[in-house]
Design a protein around this motif. Structure first.
Motif, mmCIF file in Angstrom:
data_model
loop_
_atom_site.group_PDB
_atom_site.id
_atom_site.type_symbol
_atom_site.label_atom_id
_atom_site.label_comp_id
_atom_site.label_asym_id
_atom_site.label_seq_id
_atom_site.Cartn_x
_atom_site.Cartn_y
_atom_site.Cartn_z
ATOM 1 N N UNK A 256 9.367 1.085 2.059
ATOM 2 C CA UNK A 256 9.157 -0.347 1.835
ATOM 3 C C UNK A 256 10.291 -1.093 2.526
ATOM 4 N N UNK A 257 9.940 -2.073 3.339
ATOM 5 C CA UNK A 257 10.964 -2.871 4.014
ATOM 6 C C UNK A 257 10.512 -4.330 4.074
ATOM 7 N N UNK A 258 11.415 -5.234 3.680
ATOM 8 C CA UNK A 258 11.181 -6.676 3.812
ATOM 9 C C UNK A 258 12.189 -7.239 4.794
ATOM 10 N N UNK A 259 11.727 -8.103 5.696
ATOM 11 C CA UNK A 259 12.582 -8.682 6.720
ATOM 12 C C UNK A 259 12.465 -10.206 6.680
ATOM 13 N N UNK A 260 13.575 -10.870 6.345
ATOM 14 C CA UNK A 260 13.637 -12.338 6.339
ATOM 15 C C UNK A 260 12.485 -12.968 5.553
ATOM 16 N N UNK A 261 12.161 -12.369 4.425
ATOM 17 C CA UNK A 261 10.997 -12.785 3.646
ATOM 18 C C UNK A 261 11.301 -14.092 2.906
ATOM 19 N N UNK A 262 10.474 -15.098 3.146
ATOM 20 C CA UNK A 262 10.668 -16.419 2.550
ATOM 21 C C UNK A 262 9.333 -16.931 2.023
ATOM 22 N N UNK A 263 9.385 -17.531 0.814
ATOM 23 C CA UNK A 263 8.170 -18.140 0.242
ATOM 24 C C UNK A 263 8.516 -19.534 -0.238
ATOM 25 N N UNK A 264 7.809 -20.515 0.319
ATOM 26 C CA UNK A 264 8.005 -21.907 -0.049
ATOM 27 C C UNK A 264 6.663 -22.505 -0.460
ATOM 28 N N UNK B 67 0.281 -11.794 -2.102
ATOM 29 C CA UNK B 67 0.573 -13.166 -1.705
ATOM 30 C C UNK B 67 1.049 -13.119 -0.253
ATOM 31 N N UNK B 68 1.027 -14.254 0.420
ATOM 32 C CA UNK B 68 1.406 -14.327 1.826
ATOM 33 C C UNK B 68 2.683 -15.160 1.946
ATOM 34 N N UNK B 69 3.676 -14.681 2.692
ATOM 35 C CA UNK B 69 4.942 -15.425 2.800
ATOM 36 C C UNK B 69 4.823 -16.636 3.711
ATOM 37 N N UNK B 70 5.738 -17.563 3.549
ATOM 38 C CA UNK B 70 5.862 -18.675 4.493
ATOM 39 C C UNK B 70 6.334 -18.139 5.840
#
Length: 241
Positions: free
Chosen positions: A21-29, A74-77
């Motif tokens: 599992x890897x998240x890169x610069x994950x942002x949710x607005x 869900x889908x990130x910004x």
């Protein structure tokens, strides 16, 4: 002189370092009128195969949002999530659902059992969605494994909270997922029952080598994990691995 690694050994060593599992610069607005609410900002994390990782933080810190993004619910910004090497937000919604069916199991605070199905039928459901043969026998074996052999024909309303969560554990593990995501799995249970569920979950997890990712307020649960990620106001403020 040290013996040289074979090609197979070298590839295995490289593979073992790759995160499942890897998240890169994950942002949710989200936009609220003319204002912008930042729920998660610039999340970067790596979780190795077989790890148990706890996502902790106060209410409103973004824990459940992060879990939903890691699962592709869900889908990130902006930003990316890779599951077992797959960039999940390059997939469409149907493809992400298929990937979840292959790779993930889920457990929730509210159990999420279907009230019109028996315990056995609830555990059979993921197998039937994957067209697995002999689903009934497999599901029965799992309910026996979690101590519910005498409850297979009971509907959720006839089961205690602890029994419902045992059904949820059986359903989560029945497809032998590579990853299990759990959102406050002991949140609706008393301390003693919660401790029993934690023991059962980690026992099965260790037997199957599943990668476990938990959102929890339960300090006893997070203390059992090898990797702890703390969120404050949508940012990772500490990480212990």
């Amino acid at each position: 002189m040290a013996e040289k690694l074979t090609v197979e050994q070298s590839n295995a060593a490289i593979s073992s370092d790759q995160p499942i599992i890897q998240a890169c610069d994950l942002t949710r607005e989200v936009n609220i009128g003319e204002d912008k609410l930042v729920i998660l900002q610039d999340i970067n994390l790596r979780i190795r195969a077989g790890e148990s990782a706890a996502i902790v933080g106060t209410s409103g810190s973004g824990k459940s949002t992060l879990l939903g993004l890691l699962a592709g619910l869900d889908v990130p910004t902006r930003g990316s999530v890779f599951l077992d090497g797959e960039d999940i937000f390059k997939l469409n919604e149907d493809e992400r659902a298929q990937l979840r069916g292959r790779l993930l199991g889920f457990m929730f605070q509210s159990f999420q059992l279907l009230p019109s199905l028996t315990a056995l039928e609830n555990v059979m459901l993921p197998l039937e969605l994957l067209a697995v043969g002999n689903a009934r026998a497999i599901a029965y074996d799992w309910l026996e494994r979690v101590g519910l052999k005498k409850r297979v024909k009971h509907y959720p309303r006839l089961l205690s909270g602890g029994e419902q969560q045992r059904v949820a554990i059986a359903r989560a593990f029945v497809t032998h997922p590579k990853m299990l995501f759990a959102d406050e799995p002991t949140g609706n249970l008393d301390m003693i029952t919660g401790a029993q569920i934690i023991d059962l979950m980690f026992q099965i997890n260790q037997e199957q080598g599943t990668t476990l990712v938990l959102v929890t307020h339960d300090k006893n649960l997070s203390a059992r994990c090898s990797h702890i990620i703390e969120l404050v106001a949508g940012r990772i403020v500490s990480e212990k691995a």
